[in-house]
Design a protein around this motif. Structure first.
Motif, short mmCIF file in Angstrom:
data_model
loop_
_atom_site.label_atom_id
_atom_site.label_comp_id
_atom_site.label_asym_id
_atom_site.label_seq_id
_atom_site.Cartn_x
_atom_site.Cartn_y
_atom_site.Cartn_z
N GLY A 15 0.83 -1.21 0.00
CA GLY A 15 0.00 0.00 0.00
C GLY A 15 0.85 1.24 0.00
O GLY A 15 1.98 1.24 0.50
N GLN A 16 0.32 2.29 -0.60
CA GLN A 16 1.06 3.55 -0.64
C GLN A 16 0.07 4.71 -0.62
O GLN A 16 -0.88 4.73 -1.42
CB GLN A 16 1.88 3.60 -1.94
N ALA A 17 0.27 5.64 0.31
CA ALA A 17 -0.59 6.83 0.35
C ALA A 17 -0.15 7.79 -0.75
O ALA A 17 1.04 7.88 -1.06
CB ALA A 17 -0.48 7.49 1.72
N CYS A 283 -10.34 -2.80 7.88
CA CYS A 283 -9.98 -1.46 8.34
C CYS A 283 -10.66 -1.22 9.67
O CYS A 283 -11.90 -1.19 9.73
CB CYS A 283 -10.45 -0.40 7.34
N GLY A 284 -9.90 -1.05 10.72
CA GLY A 284 -10.49 -0.81 12.04
C GLY A 284 -10.74 0.66 12.24
O GLY A 284 -9.88 1.49 11.94
N LYS A 285 -11.92 1.01 12.76
CA LYS A 285 -12.20 2.42 13.07
C LYS A 285 -11.31 2.84 14.23
O LYS A 285 -11.30 2.18 15.27
CB LYS A 285 -13.67 2.59 13.43
N GLY A 286 -10.56 3.91 14.04
CA GLY A 286 -9.63 4.36 15.07
C GLY A 286 -8.26 3.72 14.94
O GLY A 286 -7.32 4.10 15.63
N ASP A 287 -8.12 2.72 14.04
CA ASP A 287 -6.81 2.11 13.80
C ASP A 287 -6.00 3.00 12.86
O ASP A 287 -6.55 3.88 12.20
CB ASP A 287 -6.96 0.75 13.09
N SER A 288 -4.73 2.68 12.74
CA SER A 288 -3.93 3.38 11.74
C SER A 288 -3.37 2.36 10.74
O SER A 288 -2.33 2.57 10.14
CB SER A 288 -2.80 4.17 12.40
N SER A 289 -4.08 1.23 10.60
CA SER A 289 -3.58 0.18 9.69
C SER A 289 -4.71 -0.46 8.90
O SER A 289 -5.88 -0.38 9.29
CB SER A 289 -2.86 -0.90 10.50
N ASN A 306 -0.60 -9.13 4.48
CA ASN A 306 0.28 -8.06 4.96
C ASN A 306 -0.54 -7.02 5.71
O ASN A 306 -1.77 -7.10 5.77
CB ASN A 306 0.98 -7.40 3.76
N THR A 307 0.16 -6.03 6.24
CA THR A 307 -0.50 -4.90 6.92
C THR A 307 0.07 -3.61 6.36
O THR A 307 1.28 -3.48 6.23
CB THR A 307 -0.26 -4.94 8.44
N PHE A 308 -0.85 -2.68 6.02
CA PHE A 308 -0.41 -1.34 5.60
C PHE A 308 -0.57 -0.44 6.83
O PHE A 308 -1.66 -0.33 7.39
CB PHE A 308 -1.27 -0.84 4.44
N VAL A 309 0.53 0.19 7.25
CA VAL A 309 0.50 0.99 8.49
C VAL A 309 0.81 2.45 8.19
O VAL A 309 1.71 2.76 7.40
CB VAL A 309 1.53 0.45 9.51
N VAL A 347 -3.36 3.61 -2.29
CA VAL A 347 -3.35 2.72 -3.46
C VAL A 347 -2.68 1.40 -3.09
O VAL A 347 -1.58 1.39 -2.54
CB VAL A 347 -2.61 3.40 -4.63
N MET A 348 -3.35 0.28 -3.40
CA MET A 348 -2.77 -1.05 -3.19
C MET A 348 -2.32 -1.60 -4.55
O MET A 348 -3.14 -1.69 -5.48
CB MET A 348 -3.81 -2.01 -2.59
N THR A 349 -1.05 -1.98 -4.66
CA THR A 349 -0.48 -2.38 -5.95
C THR A 349 0.22 -3.73 -5.84
O THR A 349 0.82 -4.05 -4.82
CB THR A 349 0.56 -1.31 -6.39
N VAL A 350 0.13 -4.51 -6.94
CA VAL A 350 0.93 -5.74 -7.05
C VAL A 350 2.13 -5.40 -7.93
O VAL A 350 1.96 -5.00 -9.08
CB VAL A 350 0.11 -6.88 -7.72
N PRO A 351 3.36 -5.53 -7.42
CA PRO A 351 4.51 -5.15 -8.26
C PRO A 351 4.69 -6.11 -9.44
O PRO A 351 4.75 -7.32 -9.26
CB PRO A 351 5.70 -5.24 -7.29
N ARG A 352 4.71 -5.54 -10.63
CA ARG A 352 4.97 -6.32 -11.85
C ARG A 352 5.91 -5.53 -12.75
O ARG A 352 5.80 -4.31 -12.83
CB ARG A 352 3.65 -6.56 -12.63
N LYS A 353 6.80 -6.26 -13.45
CA LYS A 353 7.77 -5.57 -14.31
C LYS A 353 7.16 -5.19 -15.66
O LYS A 353 7.52 -4.20 -16.26
CB LYS A 353 9.00 -6.46 -14.51
#
Length: 467
Positions: A15-17, A283-289, A306-309, A347-353
């Protein structure tokens, strides 16, 4: 040799903001104490429930309108109490429904390029709940079918095209309903309730076909959603207040297929499910992940990916439908995270070449066309979603205008009569205004043509003078 690491194409999802200039800033996100996501997204707009004095309101922003949002930006402000839930129609990207503390459900048609003036008049008001309406969800495959659930413990299914309540499910829930989810073709719903039960209901037969008491033994709210294979995924709390994720087979709900225990935070876990890839995001309300898991057919069924934090806790979350994603960047999910004063896309991405279209990441997905009309569904028909390919990216078609065909005002019963008369009066007023505008345009055209003739005459006279 036994494989140590499970093979999965989603193992490396990251994930990437987005950058600050692509966020939506200076938004006063609602502070109402209700466990809904406060945000709804589609390929055209992002809608956010905001703080509003003297009633309830939500913002509707075109996706490209990033940056600082002016305090005077127009809102959708027809409710007399705080808005608790909003949901975009899956078959028309300009139609959104909202439920409120004022006990009503309202359906709105947003102009193609967004709001220019505040919108206070909905296309239709749906009245039937006696307490606040906290859950709104559209039928996945039938046009104009909307479900609402309120704190009166009732579920009502509406035909929005006529403005009527068609099905009312009473006496099924003894306590507050936490959430309602349709299955893939919209033939069943599953609900989670404060009495700690998960129920699977056939709404047209008005019968409970499966029920699990004490699905999660903790006292805090649960969530339950249908997966594409017909199983149910639920999130809740154990007796020791640990957050849990469980998987249930509708045919046999005695024991869960699997239970995952996570942590002891007290935020309610909101599940967002991608039916195409079988990945569920929590996505938890009040969470940061944001935690994400892959669901498979083989035990242990639920596999942690995985976890996006981030640093900031989330007040709410919007989830973009698959057809709104950028397939060229291998984007498999996009979230709209609500902070206290802003909305930040993730944005959630799957790395591909390769730059080529990745067929395995993007199987055909549910498109915007409905499979059935409302009347067909209420008559007992079912239909799977009409799928579209994302190979060349999703190109939105022309949305047909949303119309509500009310019954004759004289046939209306009780309080709704005034609504019907109001609708008729509004229509005649707008027709009269349209006629006036057309007359004005005609007179302007006449004036222009007479002026053109005069200019030609003057030019001829000038040419003679020059000679």
């Amino acid at each position: 040799m036994r494989r140590v690491v499970r093979q999965s194409k989603f193992r490396h999802v990251f994930g990437q903001a987005v950058k600050n200039d692509q966020c939506y800033d200076d938004i006063r996100v609602s502070r109402v104490t209700w466990d809904s996501s406060f945000c709804a997204v589609n390929p055209k707009f992002v809608a956010i429930i905001i703080e509003a004095s003297g009633g309830g309101a939500f913002l509707v922003l075109p996706l490209h309108k990033t940056g600082r949002i002016d305090k005077a930006y127009p809102t959708v402000c027809g409710h007399t109490g705080p808005v608790l839930d909003i949901d975009w129609c899956p078959h028309n990207d300009q139609v959104i429904a909202s439920g409120s503390e004022d006990c009503t459900v309202m359906v709105w048609q947003i102009p193609e390029n967004g709001l220019v003036t505040p919108m206070a008049e909905p296309v239709v008001v749906l009245e039937g709940h006696s307490k606040r309406v906290g859950i709104i969800t559209w039928h996945p495959t039938a046009r104009n079918v909307l479900l609402s659930a309120g704190c009166d413990n009732q579920v009502i299914i509406w035909n929005v095209g006529t403005g009527e309540s068609m099905i009312t499910l009473e006496d099924m829930h003894p306590d507050v309903i936490y959430n309602v989810s349709w299955n893939r073709n919209g033939s069943l719903i599953c609900t989670s309730c404060k009495d700690k039960s998960i129920r699977v209901i056939d709404p047209r037969k008005e019968t409970i076909i499966a029920e699990k008491e004490k699905a999660h033994e903790g006292a805090r709210p649960m969530r339950a959603i249908f997966l594409s294979d017909g199983n149910i995924l639920s999130t809740g709390f154990s007796r020791m207040s640990e957050r849990q994720l469980a998987l249930w087979n509708v045919q046999n709900m005695e024991e869960p297929m699997t239970v995952n225990e996570m942590d002891t935070s007290n935020g309610v876990l909101l599940p967002f499910y991608d039916a195409d890839t079988n990945v569920v995001y929590l996505c938890g309300k009040g969470d940061s992940s944001i935690r994400y898991f892959e669901i498979t057919d083989e035990a242990p069924y639920v596999h942690f990916l995985n976890t996006f934090v981030t640093k900031e806790p989330q007040r709410g979350m919007g989830y973009m439908p698959k057809r709104g994603l950028d397939v060229n960047k291998c984007e498999i999910a996009r979230f709209y995270k609500l902070h206290e004063r802003k909305c930040e896309p993730i944005v959630m991405t799957v790395p591909r070449k390769s730059d080529l279209f990745q067929d395995d990441l993007y199987p055909d997905t549910a498109g915007p066309d409905p499979t059935l009309e409302a009347e067909e569904w209420f008559d007992g028909k079912n239909g799977d979603p009409i799928l579209i390919s994302l190979k060349n990216g999703y190109v939105p078609g022309k949305n047909r205008e949303f119309k509500v065909v009310k019954k004759n005002p004289l046939d209306c019963k009780g309080t709704k009569k005034t609504d019907c008369f109001r609708t008729t009066a509004l229509r005649s007023k707008s027709e009269a205004k349209m006629e006036e505008i057309l007359k004005e345009i005609k007179s302007l055209k006449d004036l222009i043509s007479s002026q053109e003739k005069r200019i030609i005459k003057l030019e001829e006279q000038m040419s003679k003078v020059d000679l």
